[in-house]
Design a protein around this motif. Structure first.
Motif, PDB file in Angstrom:
ATOM      1  N   PHE A   9     -78.507 -58.027 125.828  1.00  0.00           N
ATOM      2  CA  PHE A   9     -77.669 -58.657 124.807  1.00  0.00           C
ATOM      3  C   PHE A   9     -77.604 -60.166 125.038  1.00  0.00           C
ATOM      4  O   PHE A   9     -77.532 -60.945 124.079  1.00  0.00           O
ATOM      5  CB  PHE A   9     -76.263 -58.061 124.813  1.00  0.00           C
ATOM      6  CG  PHE A   9     -75.435 -58.476 123.627  1.00  0.00           C
ATOM      7  CD1 PHE A   9     -75.674 -57.936 122.377  1.00  0.00           C
ATOM      8  CD2 PHE A   9     -74.421 -59.418 123.763  1.00  0.00           C
ATOM      9  CE1 PHE A   9     -74.926 -58.315 121.271  1.00  0.00           C
ATOM     10  CE2 PHE A   9     -73.667 -59.804 122.671  1.00  0.00           C
ATOM     11  CZ  PHE A   9     -73.920 -59.255 121.417  1.00  0.00           C
ATOM     12  N   GLY A  10     -77.637 -60.577 126.303  1.00  0.00           N
ATOM     13  CA  GLY A  10     -77.691 -62.009 126.610  1.00  0.00           C
ATOM     14  C   GLY A  10     -78.962 -62.631 126.068  1.00  0.00           C
ATOM     15  O   GLY A  10     -78.941 -63.717 125.480  1.00  0.00           O
TER      16      GLY A  10
ATOM     17  N   SER B 216     -78.715 -62.741 122.205  1.00  0.00           N
ATOM     18  CA  SER B 216     -77.781 -63.775 121.775  1.00  0.00           C
ATOM     19  C   SER B 216     -78.394 -65.161 121.937  1.00  0.00           C
ATOM     20  O   SER B 216     -78.287 -66.017 121.052  1.00  0.00           O
ATOM     21  CB  SER B 216     -76.479 -63.681 122.584  1.00  0.00           C
ATOM     22  OG  SER B 216     -75.900 -62.400 122.457  1.00  0.00           O
ATOM     23  N   TYR B 217     -79.020 -65.375 123.074  1.00  0.00           N
ATOM     24  CA  TYR B 217     -79.714 -66.641 123.348  1.00  0.00           C
ATOM     25  C   TYR B 217     -80.745 -66.905 122.262  1.00  0.00           C
ATOM     26  O   TYR B 217     -80.809 -68.001 121.681  1.00  0.00           O
ATOM     27  CB  TYR B 217     -80.380 -66.552 124.718  1.00  0.00           C
ATOM     28  CG  TYR B 217     -81.218 -67.745 125.134  1.00  0.00           C
ATOM     29  CD1 TYR B 217     -80.746 -68.637 126.101  1.00  0.00           C
ATOM     30  CD2 TYR B 217     -82.496 -67.966 124.621  1.00  0.00           C
ATOM     31  CE1 TYR B 217     -81.522 -69.715 126.522  1.00  0.00           C
ATOM     32  CE2 TYR B 217     -83.270 -69.036 125.024  1.00  0.00           C
ATOM     33  CZ  TYR B 217     -82.780 -69.905 125.981  1.00  0.00           C
ATOM     34  OH  TYR B 217     -83.554 -70.972 126.390  1.00  0.00           O
TER      35      TYR B 217
ATOM     36  N   PHE C  88     -70.043 -61.201 119.907  1.00  0.00           N
ATOM     37  CA  PHE C  88     -69.026 -60.155 120.040  1.00  0.00           C
ATOM     38  C   PHE C  88     -67.863 -60.419 119.094  1.00  0.00           C
ATOM     39  O   PHE C  88     -67.316 -59.490 118.484  1.00  0.00           O
ATOM     40  CB  PHE C  88     -68.519 -60.057 121.478  1.00  0.00           C
ATOM     41  CG  PHE C  88     -69.204 -58.999 122.291  1.00  0.00           C
ATOM     42  CD1 PHE C  88     -69.029 -57.661 121.989  1.00  0.00           C
ATOM     43  CD2 PHE C  88     -70.023 -59.339 123.359  1.00  0.00           C
ATOM     44  CE1 PHE C  88     -69.656 -56.667 122.725  1.00  0.00           C
ATOM     45  CE2 PHE C  88     -70.664 -58.362 124.101  1.00  0.00           C
ATOM     46  CZ  PHE C  88     -70.486 -57.019 123.789  1.00  0.00           C
TER      47      PHE C  88
ATOM     48  N   TYR D 186     -66.546 -59.828 132.411  1.00  0.00           N
ATOM     49  CA  TYR D 186     -67.689 -60.606 131.903  1.00  0.00           C
ATOM     50  C   TYR D 186     -67.239 -62.001 131.486  1.00  0.00           C
ATOM     51  O   TYR D 186     -67.874 -63.007 131.825  1.00  0.00           O
ATOM     52  CB  TYR D 186     -68.339 -59.891 130.720  1.00  0.00           C
ATOM     53  CG  TYR D 186     -69.524 -60.630 130.153  1.00  0.00           C
ATOM     54  CD1 TYR D 186     -70.795 -60.475 130.713  1.00  0.00           C
ATOM     55  CD2 TYR D 186     -69.376 -61.489 129.066  1.00  0.00           C
ATOM     56  CE1 TYR D 186     -71.886 -61.155 130.204  1.00  0.00           C
ATOM     57  CE2 TYR D 186     -70.458 -62.178 128.550  1.00  0.00           C
ATOM     58  CZ  TYR D 186     -71.718 -62.005 129.114  1.00  0.00           C
ATOM     59  OH  TYR D 186     -72.801 -62.698 128.611  1.00  0.00           O
TER      60      TYR D 186
ATOM     61  N   ALA E  48     -76.364 -68.681 126.855  1.00  0.00           N
ATOM     62  CA  ALA E  48     -76.506 -67.246 126.596  1.00  0.00           C
ATOM     63  C   ALA E  48     -75.166 -66.519 126.636  1.00  0.00           C
ATOM     64  O   ALA E  48     -74.868 -65.691 125.771  1.00  0.00           O
ATOM     65  CB  ALA E  48     -77.462 -66.626 127.609  1.00  0.00           C
ATOM     66  N   THR E  49     -74.337 -66.817 127.628  1.00  0.00           N
ATOM     67  CA  THR E  49     -73.053 -66.126 127.747  1.00  0.00           C
ATOM     68  C   THR E  49     -72.102 -66.552 126.624  1.00  0.00           C
ATOM     69  O   THR E  49     -71.374 -65.713 126.072  1.00  0.00           O
ATOM     70  CB  THR E  49     -72.408 -66.384 129.113  1.00  0.00           C
ATOM     71  OG1 THR E  49     -72.398 -67.794 129.397  1.00  0.00           O
ATOM     72  CG2 THR E  49     -73.170 -65.665 130.219  1.00  0.00           C
TER      73      THR E  49
ATOM     74  N   THR F 294     -76.271 -55.538 129.263  1.00  0.00           N
ATOM     75  CA  THR F 294     -75.656 -56.852 129.469  1.00  0.00           C
ATOM     76  C   THR F 294     -76.704 -57.955 129.429  1.00  0.00           C
ATOM     77  O   THR F 294     -76.526 -58.983 128.761  1.00  0.00           O
ATOM     78  CB  THR F 294     -74.911 -56.890 130.818  1.00  0.00           C
ATOM     79  OG1 THR F 294     -73.864 -55.910 130.811  1.00  0.00           O
ATOM     80  CG2 THR F 294     -74.303 -58.263 131.067  1.00  0.00           C
ATOM     81  N   THR F 295     -77.824 -57.736 130.121  1.00  0.00           N
ATOM     82  CA  THR F 295     -78.895 -58.738 130.131  1.00  0.00           C
ATOM     83  C   THR F 295     -79.617 -58.797 128.791  1.00  0.00           C
ATOM     84  O   THR F 295     -79.884 -59.883 128.268  1.00  0.00           O
ATOM     85  CB  THR F 295     -79.902 -58.446 131.253  1.00  0.00           C
ATOM     86  OG1 THR F 295     -79.229 -58.487 132.517  1.00  0.00           O
ATOM     87  CG2 THR F 295     -81.028 -59.475 131.257  1.00  0.00           C
TER      88      THR F 295
ATOM     89  N   SER G  51     -73.277 -64.844 123.547  1.00  0.00           N
ATOM     90  CA  SER G  51     -72.905 -63.426 123.597  1.00  0.00           C
ATOM     91  C   SER G  51     -71.461 -63.229 123.169  1.00  0.00           C
ATOM     92  O   SER G  51     -71.147 -62.320 122.385  1.00  0.00           O
ATOM     93  CB  SER G  51     -73.102 -62.881 125.014  1.00  0.00           C
ATOM     94  OG  SER G  51     -74.455 -62.932 125.398  1.00  0.00           O
TER      95      SER G  51
END
Length: 252
Positions: free
Chosen positions: A230-231, A234-235, A110, A74, A102-103, A227-228, A106
């Motif tokens: 959480f993105g 986070s965004y 984390f 990731y 977003a990434t 994964t999406t 994320s």
């Protein structure tokens, strides 16, 4: 494996405090400069990340290549996204802003919630002794520094209606590719074969013992959707700070 260790605390928290200071200083120093000048620190960090990745690949090859070093984790997305975000101009950059934000958000969350899933405490204790631990700590920290500086310099133009579909496509394609490669190469990209977090791994094992292949399929599906989602989360969370604190200061 717990959420935090004292080694993680002393390796992460002081560094992030320094990163905030650097971001604030650059934000103040460059606030009246052109956008081209503001992007220079981001371009430097993105370039260093690429150089570090090249070094990692070369050193891995010299030692008998470890497939785990293939850039399909990731966090490997940053190898592609940060240079695009740092160097892209015009309309194309707007399409990169959301997925990069977003990434990065994320990864930052984390770090706040469960840094032990990113790398073990030994990555800090052998930081100056083992290159791959040096790489993984430095790489992840540089991404956070990039994120802080980009926020301070207001280098993200966010629009949910444009960003969320792009995020869904990019992250879905990534998970599909990572899943295929994980099972073909038998490498645990994105925790798709097993989970590095003990509590979730116990659940995966229990499902596999109960219903076999379908248990693993459910686990992969959860990773895919998670994964999406959480993105998105986070965004949304970090954009509240960005829009209502950073951008509001710009308007004032």
């Amino acid at each position: 494996m717990g959420l935090w260790t004292w080694t993680h605390f002393w390796g992460i928290v002081p560094a992030f405090i320094v990163f905030v200071g650097i971001a604030v200083l650059l934000g103040f120093t460059l606030k009246n400069k052109s956008n081209t000048v503001k992007r220079i620190p981001l371009q430097v960090i993105a370039s260093v990340i690429i150089i570090l990745e090249i070094l990692k690949q070369v050193i891995s090859l010299s030692k008998g290549y470890d497939l785990y070093h293939l850039p399909f984790h990731y966090c490997s997305l940053f190898i592609y996204l940060l240079p695009l975000h740092a160097f892209a101009f015009g309309k194309f950059k707007k399409y990169i802003d959301g997925i990069t934000f977003a990434t990065c958000a994320s990864l930052f969350l984390f770090f706040l919630i469960i840094p032990t899933i990113l790398y073990p405490a030994s990555a800090f204790t052998t930081y100056f002794k083992e290159f791959f631990n040096f790489h993984t700590v430095t790489f992840h920290h540089l991404v956070v520094l990039y994120f802080f500086i980009a926020i301070a310099l207001k280098q993200f133009e966010l629009k949910v209606k444009r960003d969320f579909p792009i995020m869904a496509v990019v992250l879905s394609v990534y998970v599909i590719v990572a899943t295929v490669l994980s099972y073909i190469l038998k490498v645990n990209f994105q925790n798709l074969r097993q989970c590095n977090f003990g509590a979730l791994e116990n659940i995966r094992v229990a499902m596999n013992n109960a219903i076999g292949f379908f248990g693993q399929a459910i686990y992969i599906f959860v990773i895919f959707i998670g994964t999406t989602l959480f993105g998105y989360l986070s965004y949304f969370l970090i954009s509240l700070f960005y829009k209502h604190v950073i951008l509001r200061k710009k308007k004032n």
